[in-house]
Write a protein that holds these residues in place. Structure first.
Motif, PDB file in Angstrom:
ATOM      1  N   ASN A  55      62.638   9.684  40.884  1.00  0.00           N
ATOM      2  CA  ASN A  55      63.229   9.250  42.154  1.00  0.00           C
ATOM      3  C   ASN A  55      62.545   7.996  42.668  1.00  0.00           C
ATOM      4  N   GLY A  56      63.279   7.251  43.470  1.00  0.00           N
ATOM      5  CA  GLY A  56      62.746   6.033  44.036  1.00  0.00           C
ATOM      6  C   GLY A  56      62.560   6.127  45.534  1.00  0.00           C
ATOM      7  N   HIS A  57      61.635   5.340  46.058  1.00  0.00           N
ATOM      8  CA  HIS A  57      61.432   5.208  47.496  1.00  0.00           C
ATOM      9  C   HIS A  57      61.973   3.850  47.946  1.00  0.00           C
ATOM     10  N   LYS A  58      62.105   3.675  49.234  1.00  0.00           N
ATOM     11  CA  LYS A  58      62.562   2.409  49.829  1.00  0.00           C
ATOM     12  C   LYS A  58      63.904   1.988  49.220  1.00  0.00           C
ATOM     13  N   LEU A  59      64.061   0.735  48.820  1.00  0.00           N
ATOM     14  CA  LEU A  59      65.346   0.272  48.306  1.00  0.00           C
ATOM     15  C   LEU A  59      65.590   0.649  46.847  1.00  0.00           C
ATOM     16  N   SER A  60      64.741   1.505  46.318  1.00  0.00           N
ATOM     17  CA  SER A  60      64.932   1.965  44.941  1.00  0.00           C
ATOM     18  C   SER A  60      65.745   3.249  44.851  1.00  0.00           C
ATOM     19  N   GLY A  61      66.212   3.746  45.979  1.00  0.00           N
ATOM     20  CA  GLY A  61      67.137   4.864  45.869  1.00  0.00           C
ATOM     21  C   GLY A  61      66.916   5.988  46.843  1.00  0.00           C
ATOM     22  N   THR A  62      67.783   6.972  46.708  1.00  0.00           N
ATOM     23  CA  THR A  62      67.716   8.178  47.522  1.00  0.00           C
ATOM     24  C   THR A  62      68.262   9.327  46.696  1.00  0.00           C
ATOM     25  N   GLY A  63      67.588  10.431  46.710  1.00  0.00           N
ATOM     26  CA  GLY A  63      68.027  11.573  45.908  1.00  0.00           C
ATOM     27  C   GLY A  63      67.044  11.818  44.785  1.00  0.00           C
ATOM     28  N   GLY A  64      67.445  11.495  43.570  1.00  0.00           N
ATOM     29  CA  GLY A  64      66.559  11.688  42.429  1.00  0.00           C
ATOM     30  C   GLY A  64      67.198  12.570  41.367  1.00  0.00           C
ATOM     31  N   GLU A  65      66.600  12.553  40.174  1.00  0.00           N
ATOM     32  CA  GLU A  65      67.166  13.284  39.048  1.00  0.00           C
ATOM     33  C   GLU A  65      66.057  13.939  38.227  1.00  0.00           C
ATOM     34  N   ASP A  66      66.479  14.909  37.395  1.00  0.00           N
ATOM     35  CA  ASP A  66      65.643  15.630  36.442  1.00  0.00           C
ATOM     36  C   ASP A  66      64.978  16.854  37.076  1.00  0.00           C
ATOM     37  N   GLY A  67      64.647  17.803  36.200  1.00  0.00           N
ATOM     38  CA  GLY A  67      63.914  18.983  36.603  1.00  0.00           C
ATOM     39  C   GLY A  67      64.645  19.834  37.632  1.00  0.00           C
ATOM     40  N   LYS A  68      63.913  20.766  38.211  1.00  0.00           N
ATOM     41  CA  LYS A  68      64.537  21.680  39.171  1.00  0.00           C
ATOM     42  C   LYS A  68      64.965  20.962  40.441  1.00  0.00           C
ATOM     43  N   TYR A  69      64.233  19.901  40.823  1.00  0.00           N
ATOM     44  CA  TYR A  69      64.620  19.165  42.023  1.00  0.00           C
ATOM     45  C   TYR A  69      65.892  18.356  41.789  1.00  0.00           C
ATOM     46  N   GLY A  70      66.059  17.852  40.569  1.00  0.00           N
ATOM     47  CA  GLY A  70      67.274  17.137  40.240  1.00  0.00           C
ATOM     48  C   GLY A  70      68.485  18.050  40.251  1.00  0.00           C
ATOM     49  N   MET A  71      68.339  19.262  39.730  1.00  0.00           N
ATOM     50  CA  MET A  71      69.442  20.224  39.771  1.00  0.00           C
ATOM     51  C   MET A  71      69.780  20.595  41.210  1.00  0.00           C
ATOM     52  N   ASP A  72      68.759  20.698  42.020  1.00  0.00           N
ATOM     53  CA  ASP A  72      68.970  21.083  43.412  1.00  0.00           C
ATOM     54  C   ASP A  72      69.814  20.053  44.163  1.00  0.00           C
ATOM     55  N   ASN A  73      69.785  18.801  43.706  1.00  0.00           N
ATOM     56  CA  ASN A  73      70.578  17.756  44.346  1.00  0.00           C
ATOM     57  C   ASN A  73      72.080  17.964  44.193  1.00  0.00           C
ATOM     58  N   TYR A  74      72.476  18.824  43.258  1.00  0.00           N
ATOM     59  CA  TYR A  74      73.901  19.090  43.045  1.00  0.00           C
ATOM     60  C   TYR A  74      74.345  20.400  43.705  1.00  0.00           C
ATOM     61  N   LEU A  75      73.518  20.939  44.579  1.00  0.00           N
ATOM     62  CA  LEU A  75      73.818  22.209  45.230  1.00  0.00           C
ATOM     63  C   LEU A  75      73.741  22.082  46.746  1.00  0.00           C
ATOM     64  N   GLU A  76      74.748  22.635  47.414  1.00  0.00           N
ATOM     65  CA  GLU A  76      74.713  22.746  48.867  1.00  0.00           C
ATOM     66  C   GLU A  76      74.136  24.110  49.246  1.00  0.00           C
ATOM     67  N   LYS A  77      73.627  24.196  50.482  1.00  0.00           N
ATOM     68  CA  LYS A  77      73.086  25.461  50.963  1.00  0.00           C
ATOM     69  C   LYS A  77      74.087  26.129  51.900  1.00  0.00           C
ATOM     70  N   LYS A  78      74.246  27.422  51.729  1.00  0.00           N
ATOM     71  CA  LYS A  78      75.128  28.211  52.571  1.00  0.00           C
ATOM     72  C   LYS A  78      74.326  29.407  53.085  1.00  0.00           C
ATOM     73  N   THR A  79      74.156  29.483  54.376  1.00  0.00           N
ATOM     74  CA  THR A  79      73.328  30.535  54.977  1.00  0.00           C
ATOM     75  C   THR A  79      74.200  31.677  55.488  1.00  0.00           C
ATOM     76  N   MET A  80      73.870  32.892  55.050  1.00  0.00           N
ATOM     77  CA  MET A  80      74.602  34.092  55.446  1.00  0.00           C
ATOM     78  C   MET A  80      73.698  34.967  56.315  1.00  0.00           C
TER      79      MET A  80
END
Length: 492
Positions: A461-486
């Protein structure tokens, strides 16, 4: 009726898009030529997709989203693992396509195919390990359960320097977590990504779950980003393009994940291993003809080891061989196109005019084999200062601007004095300095006493103008998931 993926027309291989499990030309029938950076010969043609093609692909994805999300995660993982195996099986064919369309060396292209398969396989193997949370409630007889659910229709936009790997980097986690995806590779290097189409079908990826389309940014790309069907956009590319996508997605508050440009500092301190630093710098700066966002782009070398480093680094750079990317002995192939080569030439010219000293390279190579193609010699510049564009703007080529520094504090200050924050390198044997780097370097990825090269289980992942979000590993997978609270109250 499903057409074949390719068709040869007058010696040019025409590829088709994959939309809803079928191979299709663009609605208009228009195509775009793809030429070899080595010979400038047109080898491929791909569909010049439009807004209408983008809508068809998005509607296809939308129709497949619910059934794919309802498919048990382990089954999704099994299909994707088979997809990864097929990519490996077709390793040489895909690598040759990458060489022909992008100009990277064959050995690196083989590596890109391997990494691409791993980008699919790593999340596929983690399909069972997506976790939510159960939290204690303030109310009696109640549970708070946080579920992680797919966004639905996602869009992946890849850069031209590693088109196959960057596409698979998005496909793997997106599909594993239950999303469907439309992938748009760059028109400069789209062919290897379209070649995934047959493999996706053979692996059993259902129609609409993965669509592969080609077209330019202002038409097809804009529609993919702004269409109301799209729930998330993951893009790898330049910072200006990423900023445009961020603004375009804002109207509908579409989720955006961006991996953008970099200007990685390379810091060698007085207690660092010079030989190790030289070896790492040569590999990291010149991989893929310097066309890597995490390449070291500016060098800060301590006074105590400056002369030794420059001497050894220039000697090593001078030995690098430019030439046919299919030959095993070649270290550096051509730049991707004429525009990139012209830009590199101008950057070096401006630096020399501003006072930089040319130590190695600094021109296009001579000889009959370089009369065609987009070539530039690996270049080292000394006597650089921090006001020069070569020290501040992303170069994306085999140019190494070198500066002296007199202290660790100066190196940290200059390294952080940048709009970019993707990757950084530091060479020191002092653990206290390493810990300071962890806290003080404003970069998402830091390489300590080693060349670049992230791993699948890490987080890119990048900071500043290098990006937002990130990829790879468990944190990268988490970027493709929304949270739903029950809030589940069972006090009945």
């Amino acid at each position: 009726m499903t057409l074949s993926m390719t068709e040869s027309r007058r010696g040019v291989e025409h590829y088709r898009m994959l939309i809803h499990g079928e191979f299709k030309d663009s609605v208009s029938g228009q195509t775009v030529d793809v030429a070899s950076p080595t010979t400038e010969e047109v080898l491929f043609a791909v569909p010049d997709g439009s807004k209408e093609d983008a809508v068809i692909a998005l509607e296809s994805a939308q129709s497949a989203a619910k059934s794919w999300a309802a498919t048990p995660a382990v089954q999704r993982g099994e299909i994707l693992a088979k997809f990864a195996d097929l990519i490996r099986t077709n390793r040489q064919r895909l690598a040759k396509i990458l060489v022909n369309e992008m100009g990277k060396t064959y050995s690196l292209a083989l590596g890109e195919v391997d990494v691409s398969a791993d980008f699919i396989n790593f999340p596929a193997q983690a399909a069972r390990r997506v976790e939510g949370d159960i939290l204690p409630s303030d109310s009696p007889n109640e549970h708070i359960m946080i579920h992680k659910v797919p966004y639905g229709v996602t869009v992946g936009i890849a850069a031209w320097n590693f088109p196959l790997a960057l596409s698979c980097r998005k496909i793997g986690p997106a599909l594993t977590t239950g999303n469907v995806m439309v992938i748009k590779p760059p028109l400069v290097t789209p062919v290897a990504v379209l070649a995934l189409g047959e493999l996706a079908l053979e692996a059993g990826i259902p129609a609409g779950v993965l669509n592969l389309v080609t077209g330019d940014g202002p038409t097809m790309g804009e529609e993919l980003v702004t269409n109301k069907i799209t729930r998330l956009v993951s893009m790898t590319g330049s910072t200006p393009t990423g900023q445009h996508i961020f603004r375009a997605a804002a109207e509908r508050l579409t989720a955006v994940r961006l991996e953008l440009g970099g200007k990685a500092p390379f810091i060698l301190l007085e207690d660092g291993d010079v030989d190790k630093a030289v070896d790492a710098a040569v590999v990291s700066r010149h991989l893929n003809s310097g066309q890597v966002c995490t390449c070291p782009e500016r060098f800060y070398i301590h006074d105590a080891v400056y002369e030794e480093f420059v001497k050894k680094y220039c000697a090593a750079v001078g030995k690098l061989k430019i030439g046919d990317p299919m030959e095993d002995s070649t270290d550096i192939g051509p730049k991707v196109n004429a525009h990139e080569t012209d830009r590199l030439e101008q950057i070096v010219r401006d630096a020399v005019q501003a006072g930089a000293k040319l130590e190695v390279g600094g021109k296009r190579p001579e000889g009959d084999q370089f009369k065609k193609g987009h070539w530039y010699e690996p270049t080292v510049l000394t006597h650089c200062n921090h006001d020069m564009a070569v020290m501040r703007d992303e170069v994306f080529g085999v140019v190494s601007p070198v500066m002296r520094v007199s202290s660790y504090d100066e190196a940290l200050r200059l390294a952080n004095d940048s709009d970019y924050g993707l990757a950084a390198f530091i060479f020191t044997s002092d653990m206290r300095k390493i810990q300071r780097a962890v806290l003080e370097l404003e970069f998402g990825e830091i390489y300590v006493n080693r060349p670049m090269g992230e791993q699948r289980q890490g987080f890119h992942n990048g900071h500043k103008l290098s990006g937002t979000g990130g990829e790879d590993g468990k944190y990268g997978m988490d970027n493709y998931l929304e949270k739903k609270t029950m809030y589940v109250n069972f006090d009945q």
